[in-house]
Design an enzyme around this catalytic site. Structure first.
Site, PDB file in Angstrom:
ATOM      1  N   ASP A  79       0.858  -1.190   0.000  1.00  0.00           N
ATOM      2  CA  ASP A  79       0.000   0.000   0.000  1.00  0.00           C
ATOM      3  C   ASP A  79       0.895   1.241   0.000  1.00  0.00           C
ATOM      4  O   ASP A  79       1.878   1.325   0.740  1.00  0.00           O
ATOM      5  CB  ASP A  79      -0.921  -0.004   1.231  1.00  0.00           C
ATOM      6  CG  ASP A  79      -2.084   0.944   1.074  1.00  0.00           C
ATOM      7  OD1 ASP A  79      -3.230   0.484   0.955  1.00  0.00           O
ATOM      8  OD2 ASP A  79      -1.848   2.182   1.064  1.00  0.00           O
ATOM      9  N   ASN A 122     -12.968  -3.170   2.526  1.00  0.00           N
ATOM     10  CA  ASN A 122     -14.021  -2.179   2.693  1.00  0.00           C
ATOM     11  C   ASN A 122     -15.051  -2.394   1.587  1.00  0.00           C
ATOM     12  O   ASN A 122     -14.688  -2.634   0.435  1.00  0.00           O
ATOM     13  CB  ASN A 122     -13.435  -0.763   2.605  1.00  0.00           C
ATOM     14  CG  ASN A 122     -12.508  -0.457   3.773  1.00  0.00           C
ATOM     15  OD1 ASN A 122     -12.822  -0.775   4.918  1.00  0.00           O
ATOM     16  ND2 ASN A 122     -11.366   0.134   3.485  1.00  0.00           N
ATOM     17  N   GLN A 166     -14.383   2.554   1.428  1.00  0.00           N
ATOM     18  CA  GLN A 166     -13.790   2.085   0.167  1.00  0.00           C
ATOM     19  C   GLN A 166     -13.570   3.272  -0.756  1.00  0.00           C
ATOM     20  O   GLN A 166     -14.483   4.082  -0.964  1.00  0.00           O
ATOM     21  CB  GLN A 166     -14.703   1.054  -0.518  1.00  0.00           C
ATOM     22  CG  GLN A 166     -14.040   0.423  -1.741  1.00  0.00           C
ATOM     23  CD  GLN A 166     -14.913  -0.626  -2.440  1.00  0.00           C
ATOM     24  OE1 GLN A 166     -16.053  -0.875  -2.040  1.00  0.00           O
ATOM     25  NE2 GLN A 166     -14.362  -1.227  -3.479  1.00  0.00           N
ATOM     26  N   HIS A 169     -10.224  -5.694  -3.481  1.00  0.00           N
ATOM     27  CA  HIS A 169      -8.909  -5.899  -2.868  1.00  0.00           C
ATOM     28  C   HIS A 169      -9.078  -6.187  -1.382  1.00  0.00           C
ATOM     29  O   HIS A 169      -9.992  -5.680  -0.745  1.00  0.00           O
ATOM     30  CB  HIS A 169      -8.004  -4.681  -3.065  1.00  0.00           C
ATOM     31  CG  HIS A 169      -8.579  -3.394  -2.558  1.00  0.00           C
ATOM     32  ND1 HIS A 169      -9.570  -2.717  -3.236  1.00  0.00           N
ATOM     33  CD2 HIS A 169      -8.334  -2.672  -1.443  1.00  0.00           C
ATOM     34  CE1 HIS A 169      -9.895  -1.622  -2.565  1.00  0.00           C
ATOM     35  NE2 HIS A 169      -9.166  -1.574  -1.461  1.00  0.00           N
ATOM     36  N   HIS A 207      -7.026  -5.852   2.242  1.00  0.00           N
ATOM     37  CA  HIS A 207      -5.901  -5.252   2.967  1.00  0.00           C
ATOM     38  C   HIS A 207      -5.345  -6.310   3.912  1.00  0.00           C
ATOM     39  O   HIS A 207      -6.122  -6.955   4.637  1.00  0.00           O
ATOM     40  CB  HIS A 207      -6.361  -4.076   3.826  1.00  0.00           C
ATOM     41  CG  HIS A 207      -6.955  -2.933   3.069  1.00  0.00           C
ATOM     42  ND1 HIS A 207      -6.283  -1.752   2.852  1.00  0.00           N
ATOM     43  CD2 HIS A 207      -8.176  -2.764   2.482  1.00  0.00           C
ATOM     44  CE1 HIS A 207      -7.063  -0.917   2.177  1.00  0.00           C
ATOM     45  NE2 HIS A 207      -8.212  -1.503   1.940  1.00  0.00           N
TER      46      HIS A 207
HETATM   47  P1  5GP Z   1      -9.817   1.251   0.005  1.00  0.00           P
HETATM   48  O1  5GP Z   1      -9.892   2.634   0.611  1.00  0.00           O
HETATM   49  O2  5GP Z   1     -10.493   1.238  -1.343  1.00  0.00           O
HETATM   50  O3  5GP Z   1     -10.285   0.161   0.918  1.00  0.00           O
HETATM   51  O4  5GP Z   1      -8.279   0.951  -0.206  1.00  0.00           O
HETATM   52  C1  5GP Z   1      -7.520   1.553  -1.199  1.00  0.00           C
HETATM   53  C2  5GP Z   1      -6.072   1.526  -0.751  1.00  0.00           C
HETATM   54  O5  5GP Z   1      -5.257   1.821  -1.859  1.00  0.00           O
HETATM   55  C3  5GP Z   1      -5.739   2.553   0.337  1.00  0.00           C
HETATM   56  O6  5GP Z   1      -5.230   1.892   1.492  1.00  0.00           O
HETATM   57  C4  5GP Z   1      -4.705   3.455  -0.322  1.00  0.00           C
HETATM   58  O7  5GP Z   1      -3.702   3.854   0.586  1.00  0.00           O
HETATM   59  C5  5GP Z   1      -4.146   2.592  -1.432  1.00  0.00           C
HETATM   60  N1  5GP Z   1      -3.658   3.321  -2.610  1.00  0.00           N
HETATM   61  C6  5GP Z   1      -4.227   4.410  -3.191  1.00  0.00           C
HETATM   62  N2  5GP Z   1      -3.523   4.784  -4.283  1.00  0.00           N
HETATM   63  C7  5GP Z   1      -2.493   3.903  -4.391  1.00  0.00           C
HETATM   64  C8  5GP Z   1      -1.420   3.774  -5.343  1.00  0.00           C
HETATM   65  O8  5GP Z   1      -1.265   4.530  -6.302  1.00  0.00           O
HETATM   66  N3  5GP Z   1      -0.549   2.750  -5.140  1.00  0.00           N
HETATM   67  C9  5GP Z   1      -0.675   1.876  -4.076  1.00  0.00           C
HETATM   68  N4  5GP Z   1       0.237   0.901  -3.969  1.00  0.00           N
HETATM   69  N5  5GP Z   1      -1.670   1.975  -3.180  1.00  0.00           N
HETATM   70  C10 5GP Z   1      -2.575   2.980  -3.331  1.00  0.00           C
END
Ligand code: 5GP
Length: 111
Positions: A29, A85, A92, A98, A100
């Site tokens: 992440d 999420n 999310q 995905h 975590h």
């Molecule tokens: P969500 O909020 O959808 O559950 O998780 C998305 C995750 O993607 C977040 O933890 C965020 O830090 C991560 N993320 C966002 N943009 C990028 C990126 O460009 N590269 C990587 N490796 N992670 C990202």
């Protein structure tokens, strides 16, 4: 419009890839919320956990296998959090399935 994860899968934007096969990709992440914060991402565009179809279950099985493997590789198999999420109200932000994988410190502090 393609999400960031589609761009990562298509190698249009860089990421630290930890594992990749025909079904999943695992990366670090970019904004870690724990010392170890990995993302296990389906290659197929599935908008969220709630949209998983029966035909997708082999993908979910592979994601579970890779979560277990990475937990071992990162030596956190004794204690970690695996979460996804579902929907904007849960936090999310990227609408591409995905999990975590979080670990590396006392997760109880995270709430
Ligand atoms: P969500 O909020 O959808 O559950 O998780 C998305 C995750 O993607 C977040 O933890 C965020 O830090 C991560 N993320 C966002 N943009 C990028 C990126 O460009 N590269 C990587 N490796 N992670 C990202």
């Amino acid at each position: 419009m393609a999400t960031i994860f589609e761009k990562i899968i298509n190698k249009e934007i860089p990421s630290e890839i930890l594992y990749e096969d025909d079904l999943v990709i695992a990366i670090k992440d970019k904004f870690p919320k724990a010392p170890i914060h990995l993302l296990i991402i389906s290659k197929k565009v599935i908008p969220s956990f709630q949209k998983i179809e029966k035909e997708d279950l082999p993908i979910i099985g592979r994601m579970i296998e890779i979560a277990q493997k990475l937990a071992k590789d990162f030596k956190i198999e004794k204690g970690y959090r695996l979460l996804t999420n579902v929907g904007a109200p849960s936090g999310q932000t990227i609408f591409h399935l995905h999990f975590h994988l979080l670990g590396g410190r006392d997760l109880l502090e995270m709430g």
